[in-house]
Design a protein around this motif. Structure first.
Motif, PDB file in Angstrom:
ATOM      1  N   GLU A  47      13.241 -20.698 -39.844  1.00  0.00           N
ATOM      2  CA  GLU A  47      11.816 -20.498 -40.121  1.00  0.00           C
ATOM      3  C   GLU A  47      10.986 -21.432 -39.260  1.00  0.00           C
ATOM      4  OE1 GLU A  47      10.447 -20.095 -44.049  1.00  0.00           O
ATOM      5  OE2 GLU A  47      12.288 -19.158 -44.768  1.00  0.00           O
ATOM      6  N   ALA A  48       9.870 -20.894 -38.759  1.00  0.00           N
ATOM      7  CA  ALA A  48       9.006 -21.681 -37.877  1.00  0.00           C
ATOM      8  C   ALA A  48       7.802 -22.214 -38.635  1.00  0.00           C
ATOM      9  CB  ALA A  48       8.533 -20.822 -36.707  1.00  0.00           C
ATOM     10  N   GLY A  49       7.408 -23.411 -38.257  1.00  0.00           N
ATOM     11  CA  GLY A  49       6.192 -24.027 -38.742  1.00  0.00           C
ATOM     12  C   GLY A  49       5.492 -24.667 -37.554  1.00  0.00           C
ATOM     13  N   CYS A  50       4.349 -25.272 -37.809  1.00  0.00           N
ATOM     14  CA  CYS A  50       3.598 -25.925 -36.739  1.00  0.00           C
ATOM     15  C   CYS A  50       3.549 -27.423 -36.974  1.00  0.00           C
ATOM     16  CB  CYS A  50       2.170 -25.383 -36.693  1.00  0.00           C
ATOM     17  SG  CYS A  50       2.095 -23.655 -36.221  1.00  0.00           S
ATOM     18  N   LEU A  51       3.689 -28.166 -35.905  1.00  0.00           N
ATOM     19  CA  LEU A  51       3.558 -29.613 -35.970  1.00  0.00           C
ATOM     20  C   LEU A  51       2.110 -29.940 -36.320  1.00  0.00           C
ATOM     21  CD1 LEU A  51       4.938 -32.377 -35.437  1.00  0.00           C
ATOM     22  CD2 LEU A  51       4.125 -32.185 -33.084  1.00  0.00           C
ATOM     23  N   GLU A  52       1.942 -30.769 -37.321  1.00  0.00           N
ATOM     24  CA  GLU A  52       0.590 -31.172 -37.738  1.00  0.00           C
ATOM     25  C   GLU A  52       0.115 -32.336 -36.895  1.00  0.00           C
ATOM     26  OE1 GLU A  52       0.974 -32.171 -41.854  1.00  0.00           O
ATOM     27  OE2 GLU A  52       1.321 -30.104 -42.457  1.00  0.00           O
ATOM     28  N   ARG A  53      -1.198 -32.544 -36.905  1.00  0.00           N
ATOM     29  CA  ARG A  53      -1.783 -33.693 -36.204  1.00  0.00           C
ATOM     30  C   ARG A  53      -1.166 -34.980 -36.730  1.00  0.00           C
ATOM     31  NH1 ARG A  53      -6.167 -32.993 -33.232  1.00  0.00           N
ATOM     32  NH2 ARG A  53      -7.172 -30.971 -33.279  1.00  0.00           N
ATOM     33  N   PRO A  54      -1.130 -36.020 -35.887  1.00  0.00           N
ATOM     34  CA  PRO A  54      -0.589 -37.309 -36.342  1.00  0.00           C
ATOM     35  C   PRO A  54      -1.339 -37.843 -37.562  1.00  0.00           C
ATOM     36  CG  PRO A  54      -0.797 -37.294 -33.966  1.00  0.00           C
ATOM     37  CD  PRO A  54      -1.478 -36.039 -34.472  1.00  0.00           C
TER      38      PRO A  54
END
Length: 184
Positions: free
Chosen positions: A159-166
């Motif tokens: 499953e894919a997700g997105c890297l969140e801002r630091p």
């Protein structure tokens, strides 16, 4: 940094923060861990942090980012943003030691956002770079690749997700007054 190149982690994530927490909270941790195990957490491997840009290039890295405050997620975000390139990583490939995971579980911390002393490297041939690191006694792992566009994908079990801002480093949740070396 170009699409098709591979992302490699040299060392293990979260060790610097785990060692700092274990040093500051040693007495408290004795309720969960043996003294010998705490000493193991307190010893971090700094071999990757001791290499220079020239060393990385000689090993085959085309670019690198040291993982410091904010951990591997901040390093991934920074490197991707600096070059305005996308990345695709396999979360479960990111090298983290069991002792770091166990310490993070005790305090409810995310090891991927914990202060680290490892390196995030970019190479045309990540496997060759990993082999070169091994010859130097440094563990390395290919964790993903550079992609066209700007998407920062994290894959976990298909499953894919997105890297969140630091976000702020996880260490501050346990040690609010802590000062990270070289921090602002």
């Amino acid at each position: 940094m170009a699409p098709g190149e591979e992302l490699v982690v040299a060392g293990y994530i979260g060790e610097t923060g785990a060692a700092a927490i274990a040093n500051a909270r040693e007495q408290e941790l004795l309720a969960w861990f043996t003294s010998d195990y705490i000493k193991t957490i307190q010893r971090e491997d700094r071999s990757a942090a001791e290499l220079s840009r020239e060393d990385w290039e000689a090993l085959g890295a085309t670019e690198y980012e040291m993982t410091g405050e904010g951990g591997i997620f901040t390093a991934l975000w920074t490197l991707s943003g600096t070059y305005q390139k996308g990345i695709s990583i396999d979360l479960l490939s990111i090298p983290v030691r069991q002792r770091t995971i166990e310490l993070c579980e005790r305090y409810g911390l995310n090891p991927y956002r914990l202060w680290s002393g490892c390196a995030l490297l970019v190479a045309e041939n990540g496997g060759r770079l990993v082999r070169q690191l091994k010859k130097m006694g440094i563990d390395g792992t290919v964790i993903g690749c550079v992609c066209p566009g700007a998407a920062k994908e994290i894959w976990c079990r298909g499953e894919a997700g997105c890297l969140e801002r630091p976000r702020p480093d996880e260490i501050y949740r346990v040690l609010p007054e802590f000062q990270i070396e070289g921090g602002e």
